[in-house]
Scaffold this motif. Sequence first.
Motif, PDB file in Angstrom:
ATOM      1  N   SER A 182      18.691 -50.293  81.090  1.00  0.00           N
ATOM      2  CA  SER A 182      18.763 -51.759  81.033  1.00  0.00           C
ATOM      3  C   SER A 182      19.892 -52.335  81.876  1.00  0.00           C
ATOM      4  O   SER A 182      19.822 -53.482  82.305  1.00  0.00           O
ATOM      5  N   ILE A 183      20.936 -51.546  82.136  1.00  0.00           N
ATOM      6  CA  ILE A 183      22.050 -52.051  82.928  1.00  0.00           C
ATOM      7  C   ILE A 183      21.601 -52.482  84.326  1.00  0.00           C
ATOM      8  O   ILE A 183      22.120 -53.443  84.895  1.00  0.00           O
ATOM      9  N   CYS A 184      20.600 -51.776  84.868  1.00  0.00           N
ATOM     10  CA  CYS A 184      20.095 -52.109  86.202  1.00  0.00           C
ATOM     11  C   CYS A 184      18.740 -52.814  86.163  1.00  0.00           C
ATOM     12  O   CYS A 184      18.480 -53.721  86.949  1.00  0.00           O
ATOM     13  N   HIS A 185      17.864 -52.378  85.237  1.00  0.00           N
ATOM     14  CA  HIS A 185      16.498 -52.897  85.211  1.00  0.00           C
ATOM     15  C   HIS A 185      16.305 -54.030  84.209  1.00  0.00           C
ATOM     16  O   HIS A 185      15.205 -54.573  84.117  1.00  0.00           O
ATOM     17  N   SER A 186      17.355 -54.352  83.446  1.00  0.00           N
ATOM     18  CA  SER A 186      17.312 -55.407  82.451  1.00  0.00           C
ATOM     19  C   SER A 186      16.290 -55.074  81.361  1.00  0.00           C
ATOM     20  O   SER A 186      15.900 -53.918  81.202  1.00  0.00           O
ATOM     21  N   GLY A 187      15.889 -56.063  80.599  1.00  0.00           N
ATOM     22  CA  GLY A 187      14.940 -55.860  79.508  1.00  0.00           C
ATOM     23  C   GLY A 187      14.578 -57.205  78.912  1.00  0.00           C
ATOM     24  O   GLY A 187      15.160 -58.230  79.294  1.00  0.00           O
ATOM     25  N   PRO A 188      13.640 -57.240  77.988  1.00  0.00           N
ATOM     26  CA  PRO A 188      13.208 -58.512  77.414  1.00  0.00           C
ATOM     27  C   PRO A 188      14.379 -59.286  76.795  1.00  0.00           C
ATOM     28  O   PRO A 188      15.057 -58.791  75.896  1.00  0.00           O
ATOM     29  N   GLY A 189      14.639 -60.465  77.322  1.00  0.00           N
ATOM     30  CA  GLY A 189      15.692 -61.311  76.776  1.00  0.00           C
ATOM     31  C   GLY A 189      17.096 -60.961  77.210  1.00  0.00           C
ATOM     32  O   GLY A 189      18.048 -61.584  76.746  1.00  0.00           O
ATOM     33  N   LEU A 190      17.262 -59.990  78.087  1.00  0.00           N
ATOM     34  CA  LEU A 190      18.604 -59.611  78.530  1.00  0.00           C
ATOM     35  C   LEU A 190      19.014 -60.419  79.755  1.00  0.00           C
ATOM     36  O   LEU A 190      18.195 -60.693  80.626  1.00  0.00           O
ATOM     37  N   GLU A 191      20.291 -60.777  79.782  1.00  0.00           N
ATOM     38  CA  GLU A 191      20.829 -61.387  80.995  1.00  0.00           C
ATOM     39  C   GLU A 191      20.975 -60.300  82.050  1.00  0.00           C
ATOM     40  O   GLU A 191      21.280 -59.157  81.739  1.00  0.00           O
ATOM     41  N   ALA A 192      20.785 -60.658  83.300  1.00  0.00           N
ATOM     42  CA  ALA A 192      20.979 -59.694  84.384  1.00  0.00           C
ATOM     43  C   ALA A 192      22.449 -59.309  84.448  1.00  0.00           C
ATOM     44  O   ALA A 192      23.329 -60.166  84.430  1.00  0.00           O
ATOM     45  N   SER A 193      22.724 -58.007  84.502  1.00  0.00           N
ATOM     46  CA  SER A 193      24.103 -57.526  84.563  1.00  0.00           C
ATOM     47  C   SER A 193      24.662 -57.731  85.972  1.00  0.00           C
ATOM     48  O   SER A 193      23.901 -57.846  86.941  1.00  0.00           O
ATOM     49  N   PRO A 194      25.995 -57.746  86.112  1.00  0.00           N
ATOM     50  CA  PRO A 194      26.585 -57.824  87.456  1.00  0.00           C
ATOM     51  C   PRO A 194      26.144 -56.660  88.348  1.00  0.00           C
ATOM     52  O   PRO A 194      26.013 -56.825  89.557  1.00  0.00           O
ATOM     53  N   ILE A 195      25.920 -55.486  87.747  1.00  0.00           N
ATOM     54  CA  ILE A 195      25.477 -54.335  88.535  1.00  0.00           C
ATOM     55  C   ILE A 195      24.092 -54.619  89.116  1.00  0.00           C
ATOM     56  O   ILE A 195      23.845 -54.391  90.304  1.00  0.00           O
ATOM     57  N   ARG A 196      23.181 -55.120  88.288  1.00  0.00           N
ATOM     58  CA  ARG A 196      21.834 -55.445  88.778  1.00  0.00           C
ATOM     59  C   ARG A 196      21.902 -56.478  89.894  1.00  0.00           C
ATOM     60  O   ARG A 196      21.222 -56.359  90.909  1.00  0.00           O
ATOM     61  N   GLU A 197      22.722 -57.493  89.703  1.00  0.00           N
ATOM     62  CA  GLU A 197      22.814 -58.574  90.685  1.00  0.00           C
ATOM     63  C   GLU A 197      23.335 -58.079  92.026  1.00  0.00           C
ATOM     64  O   GLU A 197      22.990 -58.609  93.073  1.00  0.00           O
ATOM     65  N   GLY A 198      24.165 -57.024  92.011  1.00  0.00           N
ATOM     66  CA  GLY A 198      24.768 -56.548  93.247  1.00  0.00           C
ATOM     67  C   GLY A 198      24.015 -55.446  93.954  1.00  0.00           C
ATOM     68  O   GLY A 198      24.427 -55.018  95.027  1.00  0.00           O
ATOM     69  N   LEU A 199      22.906 -54.973  93.375  1.00  0.00           N
ATOM     70  CA  LEU A 199      22.174 -53.872  93.985  1.00  0.00           C
ATOM     71  C   LEU A 199      21.158 -54.357  95.024  1.00  0.00           C
ATOM     72  O   LEU A 199      20.544 -55.402  94.852  1.00  0.00           O
ATOM     73  N   ASN A 200      21.035 -53.588  96.096  1.00  0.00           N
ATOM     74  CA  ASN A 200      20.037 -53.844  97.129  1.00  0.00           C
ATOM     75  C   ASN A 200      19.516 -52.496  97.599  1.00  0.00           C
ATOM     76  O   ASN A 200      20.297 -51.702  98.126  1.00  0.00           O
ATOM     77  N   PRO A 201      18.247 -52.175  97.387  1.00  0.00           N
ATOM     78  CA  PRO A 201      17.199 -53.054  96.879  1.00  0.00           C
ATOM     79  C   PRO A 201      17.369 -53.374  95.397  1.00  0.00           C
ATOM     80  O   PRO A 201      17.953 -52.593  94.656  1.00  0.00           O
ATOM     81  N   LYS A 202      16.858 -54.539  94.999  1.00  0.00           N
ATOM     82  CA  LYS A 202      16.939 -54.982  93.613  1.00  0.00           C
ATOM     83  C   LYS A 202      16.090 -54.058  92.749  1.00  0.00           C
ATOM     84  O   LYS A 202      14.922 -53.837  93.037  1.00  0.00           O
ATOM     85  N   PRO A 203      16.669 -53.504  91.672  1.00  0.00           N
ATOM     86  CA  PRO A 203      15.877 -52.650  90.786  1.00  0.00           C
ATOM     87  C   PRO A 203      14.718 -53.451  90.188  1.00  0.00           C
ATOM     88  O   PRO A 203      14.918 -54.576  89.727  1.00  0.00           O
ATOM     89  N   PRO A 204      13.514 -52.899  90.185  1.00  0.00           N
ATOM     90  CA  PRO A 204      12.376 -53.654  89.646  1.00  0.00           C
ATOM     91  C   PRO A 204      12.479 -53.798  88.139  1.00  0.00           C
ATOM     92  O   PRO A 204      13.078 -52.960  87.458  1.00  0.00           O
ATOM     93  N   LEU A 205      11.919 -54.880  87.619  1.00  0.00           N
ATOM     94  CA  LEU A 205      11.765 -54.998  86.170  1.00  0.00           C
ATOM     95  C   LEU A 205      10.715 -53.966  85.768  1.00  0.00           C
ATOM     96  O   LEU A 205       9.641 -53.902  86.372  1.00  0.00           O
TER      97      LEU A 205
END
Length: 198
Positions: free
Chosen positions: A88-111
């Motif tokens: 979830s830290i990278c791919h998030s989950g239902p109702g989760l806010e996007a983490s700073p790690i997810r926001e900074g990754l390229n390519p963006k990890p898919p949901l």
Amino acid sequence: MTANRHRRVTYCSMAALLMGLVILASALYIWSGSYNVAATEPHFEFVRRGLATIRDRSIQARAAKTEAQRLESATTTSGLRAYHGLCSICHSGPGLEASPIREGLNPKPPLLSSESVQRRSDVELFWIVKHGIKMTGMPAFGPTHHDMELWQIVGFLRQLPHINAEEYGMMLKAEGEGEFDDHGHDHSHIPTIHPMAP
């Protein structure tokens, strides 16, 4: 006949020369450092497509050698803690806010509830979780987790499209919000449910 043969030799020579010039120009471009590898800059489209094709064909070829396991309904609960702690830290989950790690990754990890992920076979998902993917930020969990745990994650991934934010929150609450996984790893850095999430 001689003229035709000469023409063919000329075309082949020109093609070889052109290919050599393309390779040389590519090598010089790479060596110059002009290509920006910063995560804040997107890839050129042809690079993105090329890497995606290499990734998908590589996964398909190797996952085909994996024996599929039957996914039991129990994996929904069993896979929750591992998913929340590892994914979830990278791919998030239902109702989760996007983490700073997810926001900074390229390519963006898919949901992982997305169609692009869900259309992969079970063995492909298992292979990805076990072996990771180079140059994407996707780690390999095979060296640190048993195959059974990884199959439980795959089972949970299959349930994700049917779990809403409220249900995910209730599941986490029942599990102590996943502060620690089954191995005692501290995951206090992992995302928490946003109170106002839809």
